[in-house]
Write an enzyme that holds these catalytic residues in place. Structure first.
Site, mmCIF file in Angstrom:
data_model
loop_
_atom_site.group_PDB
_atom_site.id
_atom_site.type_symbol
_atom_site.label_atom_id
_atom_site.label_comp_id
_atom_site.label_asym_id
_atom_site.label_seq_id
_atom_site.Cartn_x
_atom_site.Cartn_y
_atom_site.Cartn_z
ATOM 1 N N LYS A 36 6.470 -19.697 28.141
ATOM 2 C CA LYS A 36 7.726 -19.409 27.425
ATOM 3 C C LYS A 36 7.519 -18.603 26.153
ATOM 4 C CE LYS A 36 7.828 -23.832 25.043
ATOM 5 N NZ LYS A 36 7.964 -25.257 25.319
ATOM 6 N N ARG A 130 12.556 -36.063 21.565
ATOM 7 C CA ARG A 130 13.219 -34.905 22.125
ATOM 8 C C ARG A 130 13.672 -35.375 23.512
ATOM 9 N NH1 ARG A 130 10.415 -29.033 22.775
ATOM 10 N NH2 ARG A 130 10.024 -29.847 24.872
HETATM 11 C C1 LIG Z 1 6.768 -25.783 25.314
HETATM 12 C C2 LIG Z 1 6.424 -26.971 26.119
HETATM 13 C C3 LIG Z 1 5.096 -27.260 26.400
HETATM 14 C C4 LIG Z 1 3.937 -26.434 25.879
HETATM 15 O O1 LIG Z 1 3.671 -26.768 24.552
HETATM 16 P P1 LIG Z 1 2.440 -26.115 23.761
HETATM 17 O O2 LIG Z 1 2.438 -26.825 22.453
HETATM 18 O O3 LIG Z 1 2.733 -24.662 23.618
HETATM 19 O O4 LIG Z 1 1.224 -26.375 24.548
HETATM 20 C C5 LIG Z 1 4.824 -28.359 27.196
HETATM 21 N N1 LIG Z 1 5.819 -29.135 27.667
HETATM 22 C C6 LIG Z 1 7.120 -28.904 27.398
HETATM 23 C C7 LIG Z 1 8.155 -29.805 27.951
HETATM 24 C C8 LIG Z 1 7.461 -27.812 26.614
HETATM 25 O O5 LIG Z 1 8.751 -27.582 26.352
#
Ligand SMILES: *Cc1c(COP(=O)(O)O)cnc(C)c1O
Length: 351
Positions: A36, A130
Site C-alpha cells: 500500500k 484499530r
Molecule cells: C499496513 C498494514 C500492514 C503493514 O504494516 P507495516 O508496518 O508497513 O509492516 C499490516 N497489516 C495491516 C492490516 C495493515 O493495514
C-alpha cells in the site's frame, strides 16, 4: 533529469524482501508483502514476487486491480474491506481481512453469485484499538461465518502498533495463538494462517524461542525502509535507503533569518515564530507540502529545513555552496514515502 523525483532502487528492495523472508522463515513464519505504501506499484510488486514472496497485500482494491491489470501473477489479500466495495473485493482479491459479520455476509452473497468462495481472515482486537473483533466475541463470529456458503475462513490475525502504539509482545502473541487453537478445536477446522502482525513484530520475533501458532506476518515498512517500527531501528543487513527524494534549488540568496513586517497567519493558518540569527544563506527547493510530507524528510546534506508551503521548502543552507539548479537528496520516513508515492507531481524513477 527532471525534479522533483523519487528514485527507487529495486535491487535494494529485492534484497530486503529476500532477507526478511529468510529471517522469518527460519522460525516457520511466512510473509505477505504489503504494497500500500507504494500504491500497488507493479514494478515493485514484480521484484518482490521474484524475491520469493507469493502473496501481495494491499489496503485498496484499486491497487489490487492495477496489479492484476498489469499482469502481475500472485495471490492478493485485501487488508481493509468496505461493504459497498464487496463485489470488487470478491472479483479482485483472493483473500480479505475482516472484522464485521455484515460485510462478510455481503462478500458471501457476491461470491455465491460469482460461483466462487472468497477466503477470509478474521482480525482479532488485542489492544491497539484499530480493527478487530473483541476476543470474547470471536466464537460467535466464527460460528456465523462457518454458516455462510460463499466464504471460507482460512485464518485469524491481529494488528498492533498502528493506532495505539501497542507492542506485539510475547503475551499478545500467546493470546492470539490460544485463540487460534481454541477455534481449531472447537470448530474442527484448520486455520491456514495465524497472522501475528506487521513490521512491529520484529523484536518479538528476535527474542522469542517459541512462535506458538503464529505462522505469518504482513510486512510493508521493513521491506521498503529496512527498519522495525516500534522504535524505527534499522534491521541488520537491510538497506534503509531504497528510496531517495530529489529536489532542486530554485532560489539561493543571503537574507535575514527573521521575517520583517506585521506578523499574521502563514499559508496554513499558523502564526509562525522565528529567532533572529542575523543574515543566513536561504535556499528554496521546488517541492512542497502538496508533493510530500515535509516533516518526514531528512536531508542527506548538513542543511536545516526551516519550513514549507504548498510548493516550496525553505532551507537554511548553512555552510554548503548550494546554487540554483543543484539537487538536494532526502531520506524519507513512512509518511513521506506514502505521500511521495501517492503524489502525481513526483516523478518515479527506477534504478
Ligand atoms: C499496513 C498494514 C500492514 C503493514 O504494516 P507495516 O508496518 O508497513 O509492516 C499490516 N497489516 C495491516 C492490516 C495493515 O493495514
Amino acid at each position: 533529469m527532471i525534479t522533483p523525483r523519487i528514485e527507487i532502487n529495486l535491487r535494494k528492495i529485492a534484497h530486503n524482501a529476500k532477507t526478511l523472508k529468510n529471517l522469518y522463515g527460519s522460525k516457520g513464519i511466512d510473509i505477505f508483502s504489503v504494497t500500500k505504501v507504494v500504491c500497488g506499484n507493479p514494478k515493485i510488486a514484480e521484484i518482490i514476487l521474484k524475491s520469493g514472496i507469493h502473496i501481495l497485500a494491499d489496503s485498496r482494491i484499486v491497487n489490487i486491480k492495477k496489479l492484476r491489470d498489469a499482469g502481475i501473477q500472485a495471490q492478493f489479500l485485501l487488508l481493509r474491506t468496505i461493504h459497498s466495495q464487496a463485489k470488487d473485493v470478491v472479483n479482485y482479491a483472493d483473500i480479505s481481512l475482516n472484522s464485521e459479520i455484515s460485510i462478510i455476509k455481503e462478500l458471501s452473497k457476491f461470491a455465491i453469485k460469482q460461483n466462487t468462495k472468497h477466503k477470509i481472515i478474521l482480525m482479532v482486537e488485542l489492544g491497539d484499538l484499530r480493527e478487530g473483533i473483541m476476543p470474547s466475541d470471536i466464537e460467535t463470529t466464527v460460528s456465523e461465518v462457518t454458516e455462510l456458503k460463499g466464504v471460507e475462513l482460512i485464518g485469524i490475525g491481529t494488528n498492533l502498533a498502528c493506532f495505539g502504539g501497542i507492542k506485539p509482545n510475547a503475551s499478545k502473541m500467546k493470546h492470539l495463538s490460544s485463540i487460534a487453537k481454541n477455534i481449531e478445536d472447537k470448530f474442527k477446522l484448520k486455520l491456514e494462517f495465524v497472522s501475528g502482525g506487521n513490521s512491529a513484530n520484529y523484536d518479538w520475533f528476535m527474542s522469542t524461542k517459541d512462535v506458538g501458532e503464529i505462522n505469518n506476518l504482513r510486512l510493508g515498512e521493513s521491506i521498503f525502509l529496512g527498519c522495525e517500527t516500534l522504535e524505527r531501528k534499522p534491521i541488520p543487513g537491510l538497506f534503509t535507503d531504497a528510496f531517495t527524494l530529489i529536489a532542486e534549488v530554485i532560489e539561493s540568496k543571503i537574507k535575514p533569518s527573521l521575517p520583517y513586517g506585521d506578523v499574521y497567519q502563514d499559508a496554513f493558518g499558523n502564526t509562525p515564530k522565528f529567532i533572529d540569527r542575523g543574515l543566513i544563506k536561504r535556499i528554496l527547493l521546488g517541492v512542497g507540502l502538496q508533493d510530500v510530507l515535509v516533516s518526514g524528510l531528512t536531508p542527506m546534506l548538513d542543511i536545516d529545513i526551516l519550513g514549507a508551503s504548498s510548493d516550496h521548502i525553505i532551507v537554511d543552507a548553512k555552510q554548503t555552496d548550494l546554487k540554483v539548479g543543484n539537487f538536494v537528496k532526502f531520506k524519507l520516513n513512512y509518511g513521506a514515502l506514502l505521500s511521495a508515492m501517492t503524489s502525481p507531481y513526483i516523478i518515479k524513477k527506477y534504478k
